[in-house]
Enzyme design. Sequence first.
Site, short mmCIF file in Angstrom:
data_model
loop_
_atom_site.label_atom_id
_atom_site.label_comp_id
_atom_site.label_asym_id
_atom_site.label_seq_id
_atom_site.Cartn_x
_atom_site.Cartn_y
_atom_site.Cartn_z
N ASP A 331 0.87 -1.18 0.00
CA ASP A 331 0.00 0.00 0.00
C ASP A 331 0.91 1.24 0.00
O ASP A 331 1.60 1.48 0.98
CB ASP A 331 -0.86 -0.04 1.27
CG ASP A 331 -1.88 1.07 1.28
OD1 ASP A 331 -2.45 1.37 0.23
OD2 ASP A 331 -2.10 1.65 2.37
N HIS A 434 -7.23 -22.82 -10.84
CA HIS A 434 -7.71 -24.20 -10.77
C HIS A 434 -7.47 -24.96 -12.08
O HIS A 434 -7.68 -26.18 -12.15
CB HIS A 434 -9.21 -24.21 -10.42
CG HIS A 434 -9.61 -25.40 -9.61
ND1 HIS A 434 -8.86 -26.56 -9.53
CD2 HIS A 434 -10.72 -25.62 -8.84
CE1 HIS A 434 -9.46 -27.43 -8.75
NE2 HIS A 434 -10.59 -26.90 -8.32
N ASP A 438 -4.52 -28.15 -8.13
CA ASP A 438 -5.66 -28.82 -7.50
C ASP A 438 -5.66 -28.54 -6.00
O ASP A 438 -4.65 -28.08 -5.44
CB ASP A 438 -5.67 -30.33 -7.79
CG ASP A 438 -4.38 -31.00 -7.36
OD1 ASP A 438 -3.89 -30.69 -6.24
OD2 ASP A 438 -3.84 -31.81 -8.12
N1 CO6 Z 1 -1.18 -8.62 12.03
C1 CO6 Z 1 -0.75 -7.82 13.01
N2 CO6 Z 1 0.34 -7.02 12.93
C2 CO6 Z 1 1.04 -7.07 11.80
C3 CO6 Z 1 0.67 -7.89 10.73
C4 CO6 Z 1 -0.49 -8.69 10.88
N3 CO6 Z 1 -0.90 -9.49 9.90
N4 CO6 Z 1 1.54 -7.73 9.75
C5 CO6 Z 1 2.44 -6.84 10.17
N5 CO6 Z 1 2.14 -6.44 11.40
C6 CO6 Z 1 2.88 -5.46 12.18
C7 CO6 Z 1 4.34 -5.45 11.83
O1 CO6 Z 1 5.03 -6.50 12.44
C8 CO6 Z 1 4.76 -4.09 12.30
O2 CO6 Z 1 4.87 -4.09 13.70
P1 CO6 Z 1 6.19 -3.59 14.48
O3 CO6 Z 1 7.34 -4.32 13.90
O4 CO6 Z 1 5.93 -3.92 15.87
O5 CO6 Z 1 6.26 -2.14 14.16
C9 CO6 Z 1 3.58 -3.26 11.93
O6 CO6 Z 1 2.47 -4.16 11.80
C10 CO6 Z 1 3.74 -2.48 10.62
O7 CO6 Z 1 4.31 -3.31 9.66
P2 CO6 Z 1 4.72 -2.73 8.23
O8 CO6 Z 1 3.52 -2.45 7.43
O9 CO6 Z 1 5.66 -1.61 8.40
O10 CO6 Z 1 5.60 -3.89 7.57
P3 CO6 Z 1 5.21 -5.35 7.10
O11 CO6 Z 1 6.50 -5.94 6.68
O12 CO6 Z 1 4.44 -6.09 8.10
O13 CO6 Z 1 4.31 -5.13 5.81
C11 CO6 Z 1 3.74 -4.33 3.66
C12 CO6 Z 1 4.86 -4.57 4.68
C13 CO6 Z 1 4.35 -3.71 2.45
C14 CO6 Z 1 3.12 -5.67 3.28
C15 CO6 Z 1 2.66 -3.46 4.30
O14 CO6 Z 1 3.22 -2.25 4.72
C16 CO6 Z 1 1.53 -3.15 3.37
O15 CO6 Z 1 1.59 -2.27 2.53
N6 CO6 Z 1 0.41 -3.88 3.56
C17 CO6 Z 1 -0.81 -3.61 2.84
C18 CO6 Z 1 -0.89 -4.49 1.63
C19 CO6 Z 1 -2.24 -4.36 1.01
O16 CO6 Z 1 -2.74 -3.27 0.80
N7 CO6 Z 1 -2.84 -5.49 0.69
C20 CO6 Z 1 -4.13 -5.50 0.17
C21 CO6 Z 1 -4.11 -6.02 -1.20
S1 CO6 Z 1 -5.77 -6.40 -1.68
O17 CO6 Z 1 -5.14 -8.55 -0.55
C22 CO6 Z 1 -6.01 -7.91 -0.99
C23 CO6 Z 1 -7.49 -9.79 -1.19
C24 CO6 Z 1 -7.42 -8.34 -0.97
C25 CO6 Z 1 -8.03 -7.90 0.32
#
Ligand code: CO6
Length: 464
Positions: A331, A434, A438
């Site tokens: 994001d 799919h 599988d």
């Molecule tokens: N649960 C709880 N806490 C979390 C989780 C989850 N799943 N994941 C990360 N964190 C924590 C993480 O450990 C960091 O904590 P601290 O180390 O204590 O600071 C904190 O949240 C922030 O993490 P950050 O975002 O900086 O880094 P991370 O490596 O976890 O993620 C990223 C990097 C690039 C994936 C993320 O910043 C991001 O952009 N995520 C959003 C992705 C997105 O928009 N996905 C939606 C796509 S559409 O999938 C989709 C099917 C549909 C819904």
Amino acid sequence: MLRTFAARRHTPCSLASASKLSVGLPKTSRLAFGVNRGFRTHHPVLEPIKPFLLTDIGEGIAEVEVLKVAVKEGDTINEFDPVCEVQSDKATVEITSRFSGTVKKVHYNVGDIAIVGKPLIDIDTPDADAEDIPAPDTPTENTQSKATPQPEAVPSSTPAVTVETSGKVLATPAVRRIARENNVDLARVPATGKGGRVLKGDILRFLKEGPTEVSSQPDTLQSRPQSEAAAEDQVVPVRGLMRTMIKTMTAATAVPHFGLDEEVEMDRLMEVRTGLKGMAQERSVKLTFMPFFIKAASLALKQYPILNSQLSNDQQTVVYKGAHNIGVAMDTPSGLIVPNIKDVQRLSIMEVAGELNRLQQLGKEGKLGTQDLTGGTFTISNIGVIGGTYARPVVNLPEVCIGAVGSIRKMPRFAEDGSVVPRSIMCVSWSADHRIIDGATMGRFSNAFKRYLEDPNSMLVDMK
Ligand code: CO6
């Protein structure tokens, strides 16, 4: 729906990168050769008004969206001045003039779709010697590292292109040539061009005066509508990332998907990460959960390589990809993009974390380049950072599998002795193509992924 973006016709990627290209007139359009009823003379005749074409910027791009127009009719334009900024499926691209002259006509407005091969502007060029213009670099990520000098002639079909990406110096071929000839490291030259590009004037000043302090701010692209919610309906043209999303997701709907959800107990991994945070800090790396997810996926892919494969267009072959180039849905201020970490199978968890940090930083700055945005083979989306427990991701073509992880939540679960215990639970939702995957394979892969995360020590056993 996972908003992911195709890089090439079949390559997963997304765009919002800040690659910058300068696209010039083909050399042949500088000169019109006199034609006398089928008899071609050898004396070139200078044509004063030249159409400045949007030349082929590679990767099969046929059209781009005009984001900014930097000139208007009557403007005097110099070599290397910005003409416009356009957005392709893969990158935000700045097009600069290779010639000096007066702008006679601007063919597009902001928001228009410009077609490759058609004129962007018409320039009234004075009789400057266009033949001095050096050859273009090819549109690659690392033009600086090329060992061989570029040819001096500009082929008519080849655009003059410079591409800036992660950590590389942005400059045109002409500037690079001056640097090369004077043995100057371009990274030392203070850049005044847009997005940190080293202009011809910069290198000439550097040669004359030595280094001076110049600050340059990188541009960031805001493609999201900024308007407040209005009581009346609003009609907004589909542009930017949304355009790409429509294309890629429409293509993805042709793929029959199935989904599989699983729970992962995160308690041990949370402990391990907490224990390693200090070591990561010493190495200036931010260690989140993602590097563990990415590495666990790679180790599981080794056991189930079909999940890291691609189905050919004619559906006659399956290409098992050698590299685990794991895409991460990210994001960013420009929207969702999916850069990938290359060769995860060869990286340690700390190295994966370092790469993720780098990609996140570039994503934040709108500077991700084609290299980081193309060639992915598998994708993980961590929607849990934002919120949400379960997801229904859509495959990032031509990949065949994607996983989305939700938020880690404290939940009551049964221990082996039947007592109820608190556990940190994270759901992972897999979607797969799919046609070639599988459910049993997906389930086994998911079990392996879950096991690696629930017992992080087990990763050590399989890591090389
Ligand atoms: N649960 C709880 N806490 C979390 C989780 C989850 N799943 N994941 C990360 N964190 C924590 C993480 O450990 C960091 O904590 P601290 O180390 O204590 O600071 C904190 O949240 C922030 O993490 P950050 O975002 O900086 O880094 P991370 O490596 O976890 O993620 C990223 C990097 C690039 C994936 C993320 O910043 C991001 O952009 N995520 C959003 C992705 C997105 O928009 N996905 C939606 C796509 S559409 O999938 C989709 C099917 C549909 C819904």
